[in-house]
Design a protein around this motif. Structure first.
Motif, PDB file in Angstrom:
ATOM      1  N   PRO A 182       3.305  -1.999 -16.384  1.00 48.75           N
ATOM      2  CA  PRO A 182       2.112  -1.378 -15.792  1.00 48.75           C
ATOM      3  C   PRO A 182       1.037  -1.107 -16.836  1.00 48.75           C
ATOM      4  CG  PRO A 182       3.931   0.199 -15.913  1.00 48.75           C
ATOM      5  CD  PRO A 182       4.494  -1.141 -16.277  1.00 48.75           C
ATOM      6  N   VAL A 183      -0.213  -1.345 -16.462  1.00 50.38           N
ATOM      7  CA  VAL A 183      -1.349  -1.045 -17.335  1.00 50.38           C
ATOM      8  C   VAL A 183      -2.234   0.041 -16.734  1.00 50.38           C
ATOM      9  CG1 VAL A 183      -1.374  -3.320 -18.403  1.00 50.38           C
ATOM     10  CG2 VAL A 183      -2.701  -2.938 -16.326  1.00 50.38           C
ATOM     11  N   HIS A 184      -2.091   0.312 -15.450  1.00 51.30           N
ATOM     12  CA  HIS A 184      -2.847   1.381 -14.800  1.00 51.30           C
ATOM     13  C   HIS A 184      -1.952   2.608 -14.681  1.00 51.30           C
ATOM     14  CE1 HIS A 184      -6.098  -1.338 -13.821  1.00 51.30           C
ATOM     15  NE2 HIS A 184      -5.209  -2.189 -13.319  1.00 51.30           N
ATOM     16  N   GLY A 185      -2.507   3.755 -14.997  1.00 50.70           N
ATOM     17  CA  GLY A 185      -1.736   4.987 -14.907  1.00 50.70           C
ATOM     18  C   GLY A 185      -0.841   5.225 -16.101  1.00 50.70           C
ATOM     19  N   VAL A 186      -1.041   4.484 -17.193  1.00 53.03           N
ATOM     20  CA  VAL A 186      -0.260   4.687 -18.415  1.00 53.03           C
ATOM     21  C   VAL A 186      -1.201   5.142 -19.525  1.00 53.03           C
ATOM     22  CG1 VAL A 186       1.435   2.947 -17.754  1.00 53.03           C
ATOM     23  CG2 VAL A 186      -0.492   2.295 -19.211  1.00 53.03           C
ATOM     24  N   SER A 187      -0.625   5.710 -20.574  1.00 50.25           N
ATOM     25  CA  SER A 187      -1.426   6.240 -21.685  1.00 50.25           C
ATOM     26  C   SER A 187      -1.878   5.116 -22.615  1.00 50.25           C
ATOM     27  CB  SER A 187      -0.598   7.260 -22.475  1.00 50.25           C
ATOM     28  OG  SER A 187       0.470   6.603 -23.144  1.00 50.25           O
ATOM     29  N   ARG A 189      -1.289   5.186 -25.708  1.00 50.90           N
ATOM     30  CA  ARG A 189      -0.159   4.935 -26.608  1.00 50.90           C
ATOM     31  C   ARG A 189       0.765   3.871 -26.042  1.00 50.90           C
ATOM     32  NH1 ARG A 189       5.072   6.160 -27.964  1.00 50.90           N
ATOM     33  NH2 ARG A 189       5.439   6.350 -30.221  1.00 50.90           N
ATOM     34  N   THR A 190       0.977   3.879 -24.733  1.00 48.80           N
ATOM     35  CA  THR A 190       1.805   2.853 -24.107  1.00 48.80           C
ATOM     36  C   THR A 190       1.195   1.474 -24.317  1.00 48.80           C
ATOM     37  OG1 THR A 190       2.728   4.338 -22.430  1.00 48.80           O
ATOM     38  CG2 THR A 190       2.702   1.986 -21.914  1.00 48.80           C
ATOM     39  N   LEU A 191      -0.114   1.352 -24.107  1.00 48.88           N
ATOM     40  CA  LEU A 191      -0.776   0.077 -24.327  1.00 48.88           C
ATOM     41  C   LEU A 191      -0.668  -0.346 -25.790  1.00 48.88           C
ATOM     42  CD1 LEU A 191      -3.995   0.646 -22.178  1.00 48.88           C
ATOM     43  CD2 LEU A 191      -1.955  -0.645 -21.548  1.00 48.88           C
ATOM     44  N   ASP A 192      -0.762   0.623 -26.699  1.00 51.21           N
ATOM     45  CA  ASP A 192      -0.627   0.318 -28.126  1.00 51.21           C
ATOM     46  C   ASP A 192       0.789  -0.166 -28.455  1.00 51.21           C
ATOM     47  OD1 ASP A 192      -3.242   1.089 -28.487  1.00 51.21           O
ATOM     48  OD2 ASP A 192      -2.742   3.094 -29.236  1.00 51.21           O
ATOM     49  N   GLN A 193       1.787   0.404 -27.778  1.00 51.86           N
ATOM     50  CA  GLN A 193       3.167  -0.019 -28.007  1.00 51.86           C
ATOM     51  C   GLN A 193       3.388  -1.441 -27.503  1.00 51.86           C
ATOM     52  OE1 GLN A 193       6.595   2.299 -28.450  1.00 51.86           O
ATOM     53  NE2 GLN A 193       5.196   2.521 -30.192  1.00 51.86           N
ATOM     54  N   TYR A 194       2.774  -1.800 -26.378  1.00 50.16           N
ATOM     55  CA  TYR A 194       2.837  -3.190 -25.912  1.00 50.16           C
ATOM     56  C   TYR A 194       2.304  -4.121 -27.002  1.00 50.16           C
ATOM     57  CZ  TYR A 194       3.111  -1.304 -21.064  1.00 50.16           C
ATOM     58  OH  TYR A 194       3.455  -0.644 -19.910  1.00 50.16           O
ATOM     59  N   ALA A 195       1.153  -3.730 -27.577  1.00 49.16           N
ATOM     60  CA  ALA A 195       0.516  -4.564 -28.601  1.00 49.16           C
ATOM     61  C   ALA A 195       1.365  -4.633 -29.874  1.00 49.16           C
ATOM     62  CB  ALA A 195      -0.872  -4.024 -28.918  1.00 49.16           C
ATOM     63  N   LEU A 196       2.015  -3.523 -30.214  1.00 53.83           N
ATOM     64  CA  LEU A 196       2.853  -3.520 -31.408  1.00 53.83           C
ATOM     65  C   LEU A 196       4.060  -4.431 -31.232  1.00 53.83           C
ATOM     66  CD1 LEU A 196       3.563  -2.464 -34.208  1.00 53.83           C
ATOM     67  CD2 LEU A 196       4.649  -0.464 -33.110  1.00 53.83           C
ATOM     68  N   PHE A 197       4.651  -4.431 -30.061  1.00 56.31           N
ATOM     69  CA  PHE A 197       5.775  -5.334 -29.833  1.00 56.31           C
ATOM     70  C   PHE A 197       5.321  -6.785 -29.903  1.00 56.31           C
ATOM     71  CE2 PHE A 197       8.745  -7.679 -27.010  1.00 56.31           C
ATOM     72  CZ  PHE A 197       9.887  -7.510 -27.770  1.00 56.31           C
ATOM     73  N   GLU A 198       4.155  -7.082 -29.375  1.00 60.71           N
ATOM     74  CA  GLU A 198       3.605  -8.439 -29.491  1.00 60.71           C
ATOM     75  C   GLU A 198       3.494  -8.847 -30.955  1.00 60.71           C
ATOM     76  OE1 GLU A 198      -0.719 -10.565 -28.900  1.00 60.71           O
ATOM     77  OE2 GLU A 198      -0.027  -9.249 -27.291  1.00 60.71           O
ATOM     78  N   LYS A 199       3.013  -7.916 -31.783  1.00 60.86           N
ATOM     79  CA  LYS A 199       2.859  -8.190 -33.208  1.00 60.86           C
ATOM     80  C   LYS A 199       4.212  -8.440 -33.869  1.00 60.86           C
ATOM     81  CE  LYS A 199       1.021  -6.166 -37.485  1.00 60.86           C
ATOM     82  NZ  LYS A 199       0.373  -4.967 -38.093  1.00 60.86           N
ATOM     83  N   ARG A 200       5.214  -7.640 -33.540  1.00 63.62           N
ATOM     84  CA  ARG A 200       6.533  -7.781 -34.155  1.00 63.62           C
ATOM     85  C   ARG A 200       7.204  -9.102 -33.742  1.00 63.62           C
ATOM     86  NH1 ARG A 200       4.655  -4.817 -37.184  1.00 63.62           N
ATOM     87  NH2 ARG A 200       5.205  -2.619 -37.569  1.00 63.62           N
ATOM     88  N   VAL A 201       7.039  -9.505 -32.500  1.00 64.61           N
ATOM     89  CA  VAL A 201       7.593 -10.791 -32.069  1.00 64.61           C
ATOM     90  C   VAL A 201       6.913 -11.928 -32.808  1.00 64.61           C
ATOM     91  CG1 VAL A 201       7.840 -12.383 -30.125  1.00 64.61           C
ATOM     92  CG2 VAL A 201       8.326  -9.952 -29.804  1.00 64.61           C
ATOM     93  N   SER A 202       5.597 -11.845 -32.948  1.00 63.30           N
ATOM     94  CA  SER A 202       4.863 -12.880 -33.669  1.00 63.30           C
ATOM     95  C   SER A 202       5.323 -12.971 -35.122  1.00 63.30           C
ATOM     96  CB  SER A 202       3.363 -12.581 -33.602  1.00 63.30           C
ATOM     97  OG  SER A 202       2.626 -13.537 -34.317  1.00 63.30           O
ATOM     98  N   GLY A 283       6.629 -16.631 -26.543  1.00 62.20           N
ATOM     99  CA  GLY A 283       6.264 -15.423 -27.253  1.00 62.20           C
ATOM    100  C   GLY A 283       6.116 -14.253 -26.293  1.00 62.20           C
ATOM    101  N   PHE A 284       5.523 -13.184 -26.770  1.00 65.47           N
ATOM    102  CA  PHE A 284       5.245 -12.018 -25.922  1.00 65.47           C
ATOM    103  C   PHE A 284       3.759 -11.730 -26.009  1.00 65.47           C
ATOM    104  CE2 PHE A 284       4.482  -7.450 -25.453  1.00 65.47           C
ATOM    105  CZ  PHE A 284       5.043  -7.222 -24.211  1.00 65.47           C
ATOM    106  N   HIS A 285       3.136 -11.545 -24.855  1.00 63.04           N
ATOM    107  CA  HIS A 285       1.703 -11.304 -24.798  1.00 63.04           C
ATOM    108  C   HIS A 285       1.471  -9.986 -24.077  1.00 63.04           C
ATOM    109  CE1 HIS A 285       1.116 -15.426 -26.156  1.00 63.04           C
ATOM    110  NE2 HIS A 285       2.046 -15.760 -25.275  1.00 63.04           N
ATOM    111  N   ALA A 286       1.010  -9.004 -24.813  1.00 60.39           N
ATOM    112  CA  ALA A 286       0.833  -7.668 -24.257  1.00 60.39           C
ATOM    113  C   ALA A 286      -0.181  -7.686 -23.121  1.00 60.39           C
ATOM    114  CB  ALA A 286       0.373  -6.718 -25.353  1.00 60.39           C
ATOM    115  N   PRO A 287       0.174  -7.089 -21.973  1.00 66.70           N
ATOM    116  CA  PRO A 287      -0.800  -7.027 -20.868  1.00 66.70           C
ATOM    117  C   PRO A 287      -1.939  -6.069 -21.212  1.00 66.70           C
ATOM    118  CG  PRO A 287       1.115  -5.705 -20.348  1.00 66.70           C
ATOM    119  CD  PRO A 287       1.430  -6.408 -21.637  1.00 66.70           C
ATOM    120  N   ARG A 288      -3.111  -6.399 -20.715  1.00 59.72           N
ATOM    121  CA  ARG A 288      -4.284  -5.561 -20.950  1.00 59.72           C
ATOM    122  C   ARG A 288      -4.965  -5.283 -19.618  1.00 59.72           C
ATOM    123  NH1 ARG A 288      -3.374  -9.098 -24.958  1.00 59.72           N
ATOM    124  NH2 ARG A 288      -3.373  -8.310 -27.106  1.00 59.72           N
TER     125      ARG A 288
END
Length: 575
Positions: A182-187, A189-202, A283-288
């Motif tokens: 989910p991208v709606h109704g989340v903080s 920080r949650t979106l940042d964590q999605y992006a961080l996991f994308e970075k770690r997988v890459s 790969g993993f692509h963080a939802p935005r």
């Protein structure tokens, strides 16, 4: 819910769901006991019925004389995806008359398809991600089937088989969300964590290449790369904690992904497997928030059919013109000697002991069964069979006579997942009618609900001992949360059970499996082929046995099973 645009159809569906409990003039709602059904698909009792034979062999006693003795140039023990691929490869290599044996009433293993009231539905695996170039054997096969074609110099997949949009949605906090993160109704920080996991997988992908099937990694490097060995040595949940990845939404999603492919969650699966799930494909692509359909744009597409991967099984079975196909046939013992291989079987329909004689056997059985039936099994087989752990699994197919009432948010999708149910191993349901061009009509369809029991302390015992009513009631109560009228729309439920559905890739598995794949008795193979190097992938085996099953990858996906079966068949043709 903030961020949702509710259209007129959705609001009417939601109102209809709420009205079910308010109208006093409607007939009394049906009871759970009114929903007919039962267990279907695989016959679990067949394997257990063979224990007296195995006990006799374990005591050093011979089996009774067979009722009939048959011969074939090659015998394939196991008719799952690996066994079917081996049979196909043998025919491509010009071998006619091979025998393919399977214990169930139909070929396909955990990729079987079925139907309820004339509507096709999956009994097991229900999709195939569009394969990458590392899975070129699968690509070639899909091209042969017409699923994949070159158009104007570019590869394209038949639109009839690509999953129709929308592909996935998540029921969370009383509404449906597009996608499973989910991208709606989340903080933020949650979106940042999605992006961080994308970075770690890459980063993991840049350190050492991943591949599907995974044996390509070992073949190219000659060993499991050091970066992979490090990931393989720890649990996925441990690795995530070390990376500072602790967001509840992200961890839920990653646990769902592990249960989807491996049957168990973050506390059992290795970090290598958790990263491999993404890194070996797209790969993993963080939802935005501004990219609701990003998955489709990035090519994360899947191939699916109303009967799931049962469609692929049907094509394989129909394409075998020169292979003897024997269903209802369980392997009791496999004996190898200098002159050939003897396979003793029990035919359930004819209720008799039968024997096959052959020059080569492809053992396309789960490793724990292979180690049990093979007389004097090699050490590497004992090692793998003693190490792997398998998860129980069930698939419930529910026939409904018309579309269900729905809650607001994302529109009905092919894959519909419930957030709260994930903690119990529930993976949601897919709609067999998703591939219809008129899928928004009020035609009947089948919903296929998946439950992985690898995280249950007594999952296999529960699966075997609990009656149909236990699972029916649990599933109906679960799905009634987003669909209040399920019990009124459902006309029948059939449940398929798998006691050992798939191997769980745990820490240390990849190191051992890669060493076995690259080193297992290649000297015997060279001697068999007059010193000539065996072409194709390294295939564990002995002089007259080739092993092919997804267990040899440590996890169960089609690309692994098909590729290993294909090369085991080619090896059998050479030998």
């Amino acid at each position: 819910m903030a961020g949702f645009a509710i259209n007129r159809r959705q609001s009417l569906q939601w109102a209809g769901a709420a009205a079910l409990g308010l109208s006093g003039c409607k007939p009394a709602p049906p009871k759970l006991d009114d929903l007919p059904g039962g267990f279907a698909g695989t016959a679990l009792e067949r394997g257990h019925s063979l224990r007296p034979f195995w006990q006799r062999l374990a005591q050093g006693l011979d089996l009774p004389a067979p009722a009939v003795v048959r011969r074939a140039p090659v015998v394939i023990a196991g008719g799952g995806m690996a066994g079917l691929a081996a049979a196909r490869a043998l025919e491509l290599a010009g071998v006619q008359g091979a025998a393919l044996l399977d214990t169930q009433a139909a070929m396909g293993g955990n990729s079987q398809g079925g139907q309820i009231k004339g509507i096709a539905c999956p009994l097991g695996a229900h999709y195939l991600p569009v394969p990458g170039d590392d899975a070129h054997e699968v690509q070639d096969w899909l091209e042969q089937l017409g699923v994949r074609q070159r158009v104007s110099g570019r590869w394209r997949y038949d639109e009839r088989y690509l999953c129709h949009s929308p592909q996935e949605r998540l029921f969370w906090q009383g509404a449906w969300h597009e996608g499973l993160l989910p991208v709606h109704g989340v903080s933020q920080r949650t979106l940042d964590q999605y992006a961080l996991f994308e970075k770690r997988v890459s980063e993991a992908m840049s350190l050492a290449a991943f591949a599907m099937p995974s044996i390509r990694i070992w073949q190219r490097a000659g060993q499991l790369p050091a970066a992979h060995t490090k990931l393989d040595a720890q649990l996925f949940e441990q690795w995530l904690a070390e990376q500072g990845l602790d967001d509840e939404r992200l961890l839920w999603y990653l646990g769902y992904c592990c249960r989807d492919d491996f049957g168990a969650g973050l506390a059992q699966v290795s970090a290598w497997a958790g990263i491999h799930y993404f890194a070996s494909r797209h790969g993993f692509h963080a939802p935005r928030q501004d990219s609701e359909h990003e998955a489709e744009e990035l090519g994360e597409q899947v191939l699916t059919w109303p009967q799931g991967n049962g469609w692929l099984v049907q094509q394989l079975v129909a394409g075998l013109k020169g292979t003897q196909q024997q269903t209802d046939c369980s392997v009791l013992a496999i004996t190898e000697d200098a002159s050939g291989v003897q396979i003793d079987t029990y035919h359930h329909r004819r209720q008799q002991h039968e024997r096959w004689l052959t020059r080569h056997c492809v053992v396309a059985l789960p490793t724990f069964i292979a180690a049990r039936v093979l007389r004097n099994p090699p050490d590497f087989l004992r090692t793998v069979a003693g190490r792997l752990n398998w998860t129980p699994w069930l698939v419930a197919n529910i026939h409904i006579d018309s579309p269900l009432a729905d809650y607001p948010g994302a529109e009905p999708a092919w894959d519909n997942v419930l957030y709260q149910d994930g903690n119990q191993g529930g993976l949601g349901y897919v709609d067999a009618g998703n591939q219809r061009l008129d899928r928004v009509s009020r035609q009947p369809t089948v919903l296929s609900y998946y439950q992985a029991l690898g995280d249950w302390a007594d999952g296999r015992k529960q699966l075997m001992e609990q009656p149909f009513a236990f699972w029916r009631d649990r599933i109906v109560n679960t799905l009634s949360e987003p669909h209040a009228d399920l019990l009124q729309r459902a006309t029948r439920m059939e449940i398929t059970r798998y006691g050992h559905a798939m191997a769980i890739p745990r820490p240390g598995d990849q190191k051992i499996l890669s060493e076995i794949a690259l080193k297992a008795n290649m000297n015997e193979r060279k001697q068999l082929l007059n010193g000539e190097r065996v072409q194709g992938l390294p295939t564990p085996g002995t002089a007259r046995l080739s092993f092919a099953h997804s267990d040899w990858a440590g996890y169960s996906v089609l690309e692994e099973a098909f590729t290993r079966g294909h090369h085991a068949g080619l090896l059998a043709a050479q030998g």
